[in-house]
Design a protein around this motif. Structure first.
Motif, PDB file in Angstrom:
ATOM      1  N   ILE A 185       0.837  -1.204   0.000  1.00 61.54           N
ATOM      2  CA  ILE A 185       0.000   0.000   0.000  1.00 61.54           C
ATOM      3  C   ILE A 185       0.872   1.254   0.000  1.00 61.54           C
ATOM      4  O   ILE A 185       0.622   2.205  -0.759  1.00 61.54           O
ATOM      5  N   LEU A 186       1.903   1.276   0.816  1.00 62.81           N
ATOM      6  CA  LEU A 186       2.786   2.446   0.890  1.00 62.81           C
ATOM      7  C   LEU A 186       3.544   2.651  -0.419  1.00 62.81           C
ATOM      8  O   LEU A 186       3.760   3.785  -0.849  1.00 62.81           O
ATOM      9  N   MET A 187       3.939   1.567  -1.072  1.00 60.30           N
ATOM     10  CA  MET A 187       4.608   1.685  -2.368  1.00 60.30           C
ATOM     11  C   MET A 187       3.620   2.116  -3.446  1.00 60.30           C
ATOM     12  O   MET A 187       3.941   2.926  -4.322  1.00 60.30           O
ATOM     13  N   ALA A 188       2.399   1.593  -3.378  1.00 57.06           N
ATOM     14  CA  ALA A 188       1.397   1.913  -4.403  1.00 57.06           C
ATOM     15  C   ALA A 188       1.028   3.386  -4.392  1.00 57.06           C
ATOM     16  O   ALA A 188       0.831   3.999  -5.444  1.00 57.06           O
ATOM     17  N   VAL A 189       0.928   3.978  -3.210  1.00 52.33           N
ATOM     18  CA  VAL A 189       0.527   5.384  -3.142  1.00 52.33           C
ATOM     19  C   VAL A 189       1.610   6.285  -3.746  1.00 52.33           C
ATOM     20  O   VAL A 189       1.322   7.411  -4.188  1.00 52.33           O
ATOM     21  N   CYS A 190       2.845   5.784  -3.815  1.00 51.26           N
ATOM     22  CA  CYS A 190       3.945   6.558  -4.399  1.00 51.26           C
ATOM     23  C   CYS A 190       4.112   6.303  -5.889  1.00 51.26           C
ATOM     24  O   CYS A 190       4.500   7.193  -6.642  1.00 51.26           O
ATOM     25  N   MET A 191       3.834   5.073  -6.348  1.00 51.11           N
ATOM     26  CA  MET A 191       4.213   4.667  -7.689  1.00 51.11           C
ATOM     27  C   MET A 191       3.054   4.517  -8.670  1.00 51.11           C
ATOM     28  O   MET A 191       3.279   4.421  -9.877  1.00 51.11           O
ATOM     29  N   SER A 192       1.826   4.487  -8.191  1.00 50.74           N
ATOM     30  CA  SER A 192       0.689   4.200  -9.066  1.00 50.74           C
ATOM     31  C   SER A 192       0.412   5.323 -10.050  1.00 50.74           C
ATOM     32  O   SER A 192       0.734   6.492  -9.800  1.00 50.74           O
ATOM     33  N   ASP A 193      -0.200   4.976 -11.171  1.00 50.83           N
ATOM     34  CA  ASP A 193      -0.601   5.977 -12.164  1.00 50.83           C
ATOM     35  C   ASP A 193      -1.749   6.832 -11.654  1.00 50.83           C
ATOM     36  O   ASP A 193      -1.918   7.972 -12.077  1.00 50.83           O
ATOM     37  N   PHE A 194      -2.580   6.264 -10.782  1.00 49.51           N
ATOM     38  CA  PHE A 194      -3.660   7.057 -10.180  1.00 49.51           C
ATOM     39  C   PHE A 194      -3.804   6.690  -8.710  1.00 49.51           C
ATOM     40  O   PHE A 194      -3.609   5.536  -8.310  1.00 49.51           O
ATOM     41  N   VAL A 195      -4.105   7.708  -7.897  1.00 47.22           N
ATOM     42  CA  VAL A 195      -4.382   7.543  -6.465  1.00 47.22           C
ATOM     43  C   VAL A 195      -5.599   8.404  -6.177  1.00 47.22           C
ATOM     44  O   VAL A 195      -5.537   9.637  -6.263  1.00 47.22           O
ATOM     45  N   VAL A 196      -6.714   7.771  -5.855  1.00 50.91           N
ATOM     46  CA  VAL A 196      -7.995   8.471  -5.752  1.00 50.91           C
ATOM     47  C   VAL A 196      -8.711   8.066  -4.472  1.00 50.91           C
ATOM     48  O   VAL A 196      -8.874   6.869  -4.194  1.00 50.91           O
ATOM     49  N   HIS A 197      -9.139   9.051  -3.699  1.00 53.86           N
ATOM     50  CA  HIS A 197      -9.978   8.818  -2.523  1.00 53.86           C
ATOM     51  C   HIS A 197     -11.429   8.930  -2.972  1.00 53.86           C
ATOM     52  O   HIS A 197     -11.838   9.945  -3.546  1.00 53.86           O
ATOM     53  N   GLY A 198     -12.206   7.877  -2.726  1.00 52.35           N
ATOM     54  CA  GLY A 198     -13.593   7.917  -3.170  1.00 52.35           C
ATOM     55  C   GLY A 198     -14.388   6.726  -2.693  1.00 52.35           C
ATOM     56  O   GLY A 198     -13.959   5.981  -1.804  1.00 52.35           O
ATOM     57  N   SER A 199     -15.549   6.520  -3.294  1.00 46.80           N
ATOM     58  CA  SER A 199     -16.457   5.444  -2.900  1.00 46.80           C
ATOM     59  C   SER A 199     -16.978   4.716  -4.131  1.00 46.80           C
ATOM     60  O   SER A 199     -16.969   5.270  -5.246  1.00 46.80           O
ATOM     61  N   ILE A 200     -17.424   3.487  -3.926  1.00 43.87           N
ATOM     62  CA  ILE A 200     -17.959   2.676  -5.020  1.00 43.87           C
ATOM     63  C   ILE A 200     -19.430   3.018  -5.223  1.00 43.87           C
ATOM     64  O   ILE A 200     -20.233   2.944  -4.289  1.00 43.87           O
ATOM     65  N   GLN A 201     -19.788   3.400  -6.439  1.00 43.52           N
ATOM     66  CA  GLN A 201     -21.179   3.731  -6.759  1.00 43.52           C
ATOM     67  C   GLN A 201     -21.911   2.560  -7.393  1.00 43.52           C
ATOM     68  O   GLN A 201     -23.074   2.305  -7.099  1.00 43.52           O
ATOM     69  N   VAL A 202     -21.217   1.851  -8.290  1.00 46.10           N
ATOM     70  CA  VAL A 202     -21.849   0.740  -9.004  1.00 46.10           C
ATOM     71  C   VAL A 202     -20.755  -0.194  -9.503  1.00 46.10           C
ATOM     72  O   VAL A 202     -19.612   0.236  -9.713  1.00 46.10           O
ATOM     73  N   VAL A 203     -21.101  -1.468  -9.660  1.00 48.19           N
ATOM     74  CA  VAL A 203     -20.178  -2.446 -10.228  1.00 48.19           C
ATOM     75  C   VAL A 203     -20.914  -3.205 -11.327  1.00 48.19           C
ATOM     76  O   VAL A 203     -21.986  -3.757 -11.104  1.00 48.19           O
ATOM     77  N   SER A 204     -20.341  -3.198 -12.538  1.00 50.41           N
ATOM     78  CA  SER A 204     -20.910  -3.970 -13.648  1.00 50.41           C
ATOM     79  C   SER A 204     -19.897  -5.027 -14.072  1.00 50.41           C
ATOM     80  O   SER A 204     -18.687  -4.807 -13.996  1.00 50.41           O
ATOM     81  N   ASN A 205     -20.395  -6.181 -14.496  1.00 50.39           N
ATOM     82  CA  ASN A 205     -19.536  -7.310 -14.837  1.00 50.39           C
ATOM     83  C   ASN A 205     -19.586  -7.613 -16.324  1.00 50.39           C
ATOM     84  O   ASN A 205     -20.653  -7.580 -16.940  1.00 50.39           O
ATOM     85  N   ASP A 206     -18.422  -7.896 -16.882  1.00 47.60           N
ATOM     86  CA  ASP A 206     -18.288  -8.287 -18.283  1.00 47.60           C
ATOM     87  C   ASP A 206     -17.802  -9.735 -18.302  1.00 47.60           C
ATOM     88  O   ASP A 206     -16.614 -10.002 -18.137  1.00 47.60           O
ATOM     89  N   SER A 207     -18.723 -10.682 -18.473  1.00 52.11           N
ATOM     90  CA  SER A 207     -18.368 -12.097 -18.394  1.00 52.11           C
ATOM     91  C   SER A 207     -17.490 -12.528 -19.572  1.00 52.11           C
ATOM     92  O   SER A 207     -16.648 -13.418 -19.428  1.00 52.11           O
ATOM     93  N   GLU A 208     -17.664 -11.902 -20.740  1.00 48.62           N
ATOM     94  CA  GLU A 208     -16.864 -12.281 -21.899  1.00 48.62           C
ATOM     95  C   GLU A 208     -15.393 -11.946 -21.689  1.00 48.62           C
ATOM     96  O   GLU A 208     -14.501 -12.745 -21.992  1.00 48.62           O
TER      97      GLU A 208
END
Length: 299
Positions: A185-208
């Motif tokens: 987690i500590l490495m990810a917050v430094c190296m990731s392409d995006f770091v976003v504080h937020g909440s999950i609104q919806v989840v959709s699944n692509d079975s294919e």
């Protein structure tokens, strides 16, 4: 898709003429088979971490060498150390050729023309910095080549082999759904392409595609390499989508998270997503112990 192995020497027994070609911007190449002999192999060299290739009216073959100048902290190309990973994503209209991976004088089939007629899938492969690899595009025989274009985008990274990486084989990668530990987690917050504080609104699944698409409402953007999160429907709140593996079983629910991950062909892929309060405790504990790899402006 099972590997199909062919001898590189056998190909050159058929394709005798070799032509060298270099991209002006060293990132992308666009050319036509109409100016190419049917038995020739055109050599192409690209030196960027991402780009594209578009081969109009394929004829003969192309051999593409990828020698990226990767950012500091990734695999060291120059001294031949480290592991490099490349991914290619064929265009929806890909036709007229097959793509092979050349490694140690052998060719492994990556993408057949039949595969490309389906929904485009990303194909990835890895090699050590000292190895010599290339992509070999072989035109397929057709009476009419006028409407055939072999095109794809590519990306290379020196850090996709880590725990925080995009899964290379999404259906079989073990541990891809495991929660990140404190160090990750500590490495990810430094190296990731995006770091976003937020909440999950919806989840959709692509079975294919075996993917879940997480709709995220962002409270604060700590970092985003590209504009992934932006206002929707006139709202001042920012929202965007993050992809992960379907088998991870992500569900919508209450709570605040910090989402971190990589951008892959313009799409955000999830690396770590601890609850925000848990992240605060991890970050503050590391800060007190002077073990933070970087500083983050907290909310």
């Amino acid at each position: 898709m099972p590997a199909v192995w062919l001898r590189w020497a056998a190909c050159f027994g058929i394709l005798s003429t070799v032509i060298c070609s270099y991209s002006e911007d060293q990132c992308s190449w666009r050319g036509s088979g109409l100016s190419q002999e049917p038995s020739s192999v055109e050599q192409i060299s690209l030196r960027c971490a991402e780009g594209s290739l578009e081969w109009l009216y394929p004829s003969g073959a192309l051999r593409l060498s990828l020698s990226p100048r990767l950012p500091l902290g990734t695999a060291a190309i120059g001294n031949g150390s480290g592991r490099i990973t490349a991914c290619i994503k064929p265009a929806t209209y890909f036709q007229g050729a097959q793509i092979y991976l050349e490694r140690d004088g052998l060719l492994e089939l990556l993408l057949s023309e039949t595969d490309s007629s389906l929904r485009p899938r990303v194909h990835c492969f890895s090699w050590q910095g000292w190895e010599k690899v290339a992509l070999f595009l072989q035109s397929t025989l057709h009476q009419d080549i006028s409407r055939r274009i072999a095109a794809f985008r590519y990306e290379l990274r020196g850090d996709w082999s880590t725990r925080l990486s995009l899964p290379l084989n999404k259906l079989s990668m073990e541990g891809a759904c495991r929660p990140c530990n404190d160090t990750e987690i500590l490495m990810a917050v430094c190296m990731s392409d995006f770091v976003v504080h937020g909440s999950i609104q919806v989840v959709s699944n692509d079975s294919e595609m075996q993917e879940s698409i997480i709709g995220v409402s962002a409270t604060k953007i700590h970092r985003q390499k590209f504009t992934l999160f932006q206002p929707m429907d006139g709202s001042v709140k920012l929202s965007g989508s993050i992809r992960t593996l379907l088998r991870c079983g992500v569900k919508p629910g209450p709570g605040s998270f910090i989402f971190m991950g990589w951008v892959h062909f313009g799409e955000a892929w999830l690396g770590c997503a601890p609850r925000y309060n848990d992240f605060l405790h991890i970050y503050e504990r590391a800060q007190q112990a002077h073990e933070n790899p970087c500083e983050v402006a907290l909310d």
